[in-house]
Design a protein around this motif. Structure first.
Motif, mmCIF file in Angstrom:
data_model
loop_
_atom_site.group_PDB
_atom_site.id
_atom_site.type_symbol
_atom_site.label_atom_id
_atom_site.label_comp_id
_atom_site.label_asym_id
_atom_site.label_seq_id
_atom_site.Cartn_x
_atom_site.Cartn_y
_atom_site.Cartn_z
ATOM 1 N N GLN A 18 24.847 37.757 -2.614
ATOM 2 C CA GLN A 18 25.440 38.131 -1.160
ATOM 3 C C GLN A 18 24.995 39.510 -0.544
ATOM 4 O OE1 GLN A 18 29.565 38.641 -2.070
ATOM 5 N NE2 GLN A 18 29.538 36.835 -3.448
ATOM 6 N N ASN A 19 23.449 39.828 -1.161
ATOM 7 C CA ASN A 19 22.998 40.932 -0.407
ATOM 8 C C ASN A 19 23.935 42.247 -0.288
ATOM 9 O OD1 ASN A 19 20.363 39.649 -0.324
ATOM 10 N ND2 ASN A 19 21.241 38.513 1.495
ATOM 11 N N LEU A 20 24.694 42.506 -1.386
ATOM 12 C CA LEU A 20 25.586 43.603 -1.346
ATOM 13 C C LEU A 20 25.070 44.671 -2.037
ATOM 14 C CD1 LEU A 20 28.967 41.718 -1.584
ATOM 15 C CD2 LEU A 20 28.182 42.749 0.418
ATOM 16 N N SER A 21 25.319 46.082 -1.742
ATOM 17 C CA SER A 21 24.661 47.113 -2.317
ATOM 18 C C SER A 21 25.949 47.377 -3.425
ATOM 19 C CB SER A 21 24.447 48.378 -1.598
ATOM 20 O OG SER A 21 25.742 48.854 -1.165
ATOM 21 N N ARG A 22 25.860 48.231 -4.355
ATOM 22 C CA ARG A 22 26.575 48.762 -5.564
ATOM 23 C C ARG A 22 27.778 49.309 -4.640
ATOM 24 N NH1 ARG A 22 22.435 50.056 -10.096
ATOM 25 N NH2 ARG A 22 22.304 47.859 -10.956
ATOM 26 N N ARG A 23 27.426 50.239 -3.629
ATOM 27 C CA ARG A 23 28.432 51.043 -3.012
ATOM 28 C C ARG A 23 29.233 50.105 -2.124
ATOM 29 N NH1 ARG A 23 25.115 55.336 -0.283
ATOM 30 N NH2 ARG A 23 25.632 56.263 -2.252
ATOM 31 N N GLU A 24 28.797 49.019 -1.620
ATOM 32 C CA GLU A 24 29.521 48.127 -0.702
ATOM 33 C C GLU A 24 30.561 47.428 -1.689
ATOM 34 O OE1 GLU A 24 26.545 46.607 3.009
ATOM 35 O OE2 GLU A 24 26.134 46.127 0.850
ATOM 36 N N VAL A 25 30.181 46.956 -2.860
ATOM 37 C CA VAL A 25 31.006 46.413 -3.807
ATOM 38 C C VAL A 25 31.975 47.278 -4.333
ATOM 39 C CG1 VAL A 25 31.332 45.226 -6.032
ATOM 40 C CG2 VAL A 25 29.359 44.557 -4.508
ATOM 41 N N ALA A 26 31.795 48.439 -4.492
ATOM 42 C CA ALA A 26 32.520 49.407 -5.174
ATOM 43 C C ALA A 26 33.814 49.918 -4.049
ATOM 44 C CB ALA A 26 32.020 50.764 -5.611
ATOM 45 N N GLU A 27 33.224 50.093 -2.815
ATOM 46 C CA GLU A 27 34.157 50.497 -1.655
ATOM 47 C C GLU A 27 35.487 50.472 -1.830
ATOM 48 O OE1 GLU A 27 34.376 50.897 3.113
ATOM 49 O OE2 GLU A 27 32.459 50.313 2.075
ATOM 50 N N GLY A 28 36.334 51.487 -2.156
ATOM 51 C CA GLY A 28 37.630 51.510 -2.254
ATOM 52 C C GLY A 28 38.219 51.021 -3.498
ATOM 53 N N ILE A 29 37.473 50.772 -4.504
ATOM 54 C CA ILE A 29 37.692 50.316 -5.747
ATOM 55 C C ILE A 29 37.338 51.216 -6.813
ATOM 56 C CG2 ILE A 29 37.250 48.514 -7.388
ATOM 57 C CD1 ILE A 29 36.960 46.428 -5.034
ATOM 58 N N CYS A 30 36.155 51.621 -6.907
ATOM 59 C CA CYS A 30 35.745 52.511 -7.838
ATOM 60 C C CYS A 30 34.524 53.250 -7.300
ATOM 61 C CB CYS A 30 35.379 51.758 -9.273
ATOM 62 S SG CYS A 30 34.139 50.389 -9.048
ATOM 63 N N ALA A 31 33.756 53.860 -8.360
ATOM 64 C CA ALA A 31 32.328 54.498 -7.751
ATOM 65 C C ALA A 31 31.307 53.555 -8.066
ATOM 66 C CB ALA A 31 32.231 55.735 -8.682
#
Length: 125
Positions: A18-31
């Protein structure tokens, strides 16, 4: 046929596809570092984390829960076998982890460890 995978691999490949960064996946959920720990196999997501991550990544929750449950069971059995000195079972479980692992370098380490367990077992018995 369903491909047998590890939680680590499922999270990583889904995020990358999905061309997502770890930061994008984590946003609002975790680090983002927590996502990295999951993808490296150092941590396994809790049920609460699965509830948050699966919708974000579009992973079917029931499938991911099954992948995680099987992985946890293998790791629990492996820990018990090692504590008990049951190298036959430990070797079999490491071989199973190698079979499930999609990343060649990690699969190779599991396979080498499985062979080491078998060699130890042959010396002990």
């Amino acid at each position: 046929m369903i491909k047998v995978v590890t939680p680590r691999h499922l999270l990583y490949t889904t995020r990358k596809s999905q061309n997502l960064s770890r930061r994008e996946v984590a946003e609002g959920i975790c680090a983002a570092s927590t996502i990295a720990q999951y993808e490296l196999g150092h941590l396994t997501p809790t049920d609460k984390m699965l509830d948050l991550l699966c919708p974000r990544l579009g992973i079917e929750r029931a499938y991911m829960a099954l992948v995680v449950a099987v992985h946890r069971k293998i790791m629990k059995d492996l820990s018990h076998a090692c504590k008990m000195g049951d190298y036959n079972t430990a070797g079999r479980l490491f071989a199973e982890l190698a079979r499930r692992e999609q990343m060649p370098s990690v699969a190779e380490r599991y396979a080498e460890t499985a062979l080491s367990c078998m060699r130890i077992m042959l010396r002990v018995d």
